[in-house]
Design an enzyme around this catalytic site. Structure first.
Site, short mmCIF file in Angstrom:
data_model
loop_
_atom_site.label_atom_id
_atom_site.label_comp_id
_atom_site.label_asym_id
_atom_site.label_seq_id
_atom_site.Cartn_x
_atom_site.Cartn_y
_atom_site.Cartn_z
N PHE A 18 0.77 -1.19 0.04
CA PHE A 18 0.02 0.00 0.10
C PHE A 18 1.21 1.29 -0.04
CE2 PHE A 18 -2.17 -3.55 2.06
CZ PHE A 18 -3.31 -3.76 1.41
N GLY A 47 4.09 -1.32 10.92
CA GLY A 47 3.28 -2.08 9.95
C GLY A 47 4.03 -2.16 8.63
N ASP A 72 5.49 -5.78 13.05
CA ASP A 72 4.26 -5.99 12.62
C ASP A 72 3.80 -7.58 13.18
OD1 ASP A 72 1.88 -6.89 10.96
OD2 ASP A 72 2.73 -5.41 9.44
N GLY A 76 -2.39 -8.92 9.91
CA GLY A 76 -3.37 -8.00 9.36
C GLY A 76 -4.15 -6.96 10.26
N SER A 125 2.40 -4.02 18.21
CA SER A 125 3.10 -2.80 18.27
C SER A 125 3.65 -2.09 19.46
CB SER A 125 2.61 -1.99 17.22
OG SER A 125 2.83 -0.45 17.31
N ASP A 142 2.55 3.45 9.99
CA ASP A 142 1.63 2.80 8.97
C ASP A 142 1.19 1.47 9.43
OD1 ASP A 142 0.21 2.83 6.57
OD2 ASP A 142 1.90 1.85 5.34
N HIS A 145 -5.16 1.49 11.20
CA HIS A 145 -5.55 2.87 10.91
C HIS A 145 -6.81 3.27 11.62
CE1 HIS A 145 -2.36 3.00 8.40
NE2 HIS A 145 -2.97 3.34 7.42
N HIS A 170 1.86 7.75 7.63
CA HIS A 170 1.20 7.56 6.12
C HIS A 170 -0.44 7.53 6.26
CE1 HIS A 170 0.87 5.01 2.36
NE2 HIS A 170 1.17 6.19 1.95
N ASP A 171 -0.84 7.74 5.25
CA ASP A 171 -2.60 7.93 5.01
C ASP A 171 -3.06 9.09 5.50
OD1 ASP A 171 -2.58 5.41 3.29
OD2 ASP A 171 -1.78 4.55 5.29
N1 SAH Z 1 3.55 -0.41 5.05
C1 SAH Z 1 2.97 -1.18 4.37
C2 SAH Z 1 1.37 -1.35 4.71
C3 SAH Z 1 1.25 -1.84 6.16
S1 SAH Z 1 -0.58 -2.28 6.43
C4 SAH Z 1 3.07 -1.23 2.89
O1 SAH Z 1 3.73 -0.31 2.46
O2 SAH Z 1 2.47 -1.93 2.05
C5 SAH Z 1 -0.70 -2.16 8.03
C6 SAH Z 1 0.13 -3.27 8.92
O3 SAH Z 1 0.12 -3.17 10.14
C7 SAH Z 1 -0.49 -4.67 8.60
O4 SAH Z 1 0.42 -5.62 8.07
C8 SAH Z 1 -0.90 -5.12 10.23
O5 SAH Z 1 -0.85 -6.59 10.39
C9 SAH Z 1 0.02 -4.37 10.83
N2 SAH Z 1 -0.71 -4.07 12.24
C10 SAH Z 1 -2.01 -3.29 12.54
N3 SAH Z 1 -1.98 -3.37 13.87
C11 SAH Z 1 -1.06 -3.66 14.27
C12 SAH Z 1 -0.35 -3.92 15.88
N4 SAH Z 1 -1.61 -3.47 16.73
N5 SAH Z 1 0.67 -4.41 16.09
C13 SAH Z 1 1.39 -4.80 15.17
N6 SAH Z 1 1.20 -4.75 13.78
C14 SAH Z 1 -0.08 -4.20 13.56
MG MG Z 2 -0.34 2.92 4.40
#
Ligand code: SAH
Ligand code: MG
Length: 217
Positions: A18, A47, A72, A76, A125, A142, A145, A170-171
């Site tokens: 993404f 992320g 991560d 997901g 995280s 990231d 969200h 991001h976003d």
């Molecule tokens: N940066 C990536 C996109 C990240 S998508 C890119 O460039 O494509 C968001 C990611 O955050 C996912 O893989 C999800 O597993 C992770 N994530 C979401 N909440 C989380 C949490 N509480 N702890 C660890 N990872 C988390």
């Molecule tokens: Mg993003």
């Protein structure tokens, strides 16, 4: 050097994820800046998904002798689960039916020859943040969200950013019709409480933490 960068950018473009090309390149530029700012810099990614943004960060880490901690749990975010907008059935582990991006992430990093510049931290995280030392040259947020995970990440990670270090979010969408609110709210909070904007590319915002002493750095 330029050839290696071109190779890694091409790999990033071919990796699921993404991160639009221009934003990835802006992330790389920020990481290069952070990597050069101090010897043995530590860069954090919150992320990782399949490693697309990791490649941009790691390309800069490799070029500057710094290290990326890529965090991560690899199961997901909410919006990536079955029935949601960003669900990808190819990433489901048939053994337990759960999303698992870790094998793909590992292949991305290993295939790029970047295992010396990236450490994957698999877990929640905020738990990881609670065990990481402060002084980060860069932190890229990231992860989840939704309001709860996004604010939890902000509260857990921003205290670890060094003065003069970079916070990348991001976003970030000013216009609510373009995307969810939480990343934008995090950005506003950062601007209001000690960060200056360095650059903006698409939805990526790069901010620099001000020194406690006052203006600039
Ligand atoms: N940066 C990536 C996109 C990240 S998508 C890119 O460039 O494509 C968001 C990611 O955050 C996912 O893989 C999800 O597993 C992770 N994530 C979401 N909440 C989380 C949490 N509480 N702890 C660890 N990872 C988390
Ligand atoms: Mg993003």
């Amino acid at each position: 050097m330029d050839e290696r960068r071109a190779q890694l950018f091409a790999l990033a473009r071919a990796t699921k994820g993404f991160m639009p090309d221009a934003e990835g390149e802006a992330l790389y530029a920020a990481a290069l800046d952070a990597g050069r700012s101090v010897a043995h810099a530590t860069l954090v990614e919150v992320g990782a998904w399949c490693g697309k943004s990791t490649l941009y960060l790691a390309a800069a880490a490799e070029a500057t002798g710094s290290v990326v901690l890529s965090v991560d749990h690899h199961h997901g975010s909410e919006e990536q689960q079955e029935g949601w907008e960003h669900f990808d059935p190819e990433l489901v582990d048939p053994r337990d039916g759960r999303l698992n991006t870790l094998p793909t992430w590992q292949r991305t990093i290993g295939g790029a020859g970047l295992e010396g510049s990236v450490v994957g931290l698999v877990g929640e995280s905020t738990t990881v943040a609670s065990r990481v030392r402060p002084g980060l040259a860069l932190c890229f947020i990231d992860g989840g969200h939704g309001a709860v995970p996004a604010w939890a990440d902000y509260r857990a990670w921003t205290p670890l950013v060094a003065e003069g270090g970079l916070l990348c979010i991001h976003d970030v969408f000013e216009d609510p019709s373009e995307g969810g609110r939480p990343p934008y709210e995090l950005y506003c909070e950062a601007i209001a409480t000690g960060y200056d904007e360095v650059s903006r590319t698409g939805s990526l915002r790069v901010l620099r933490r001000r020194s406690a002493g006052g203006a600039g750095d």
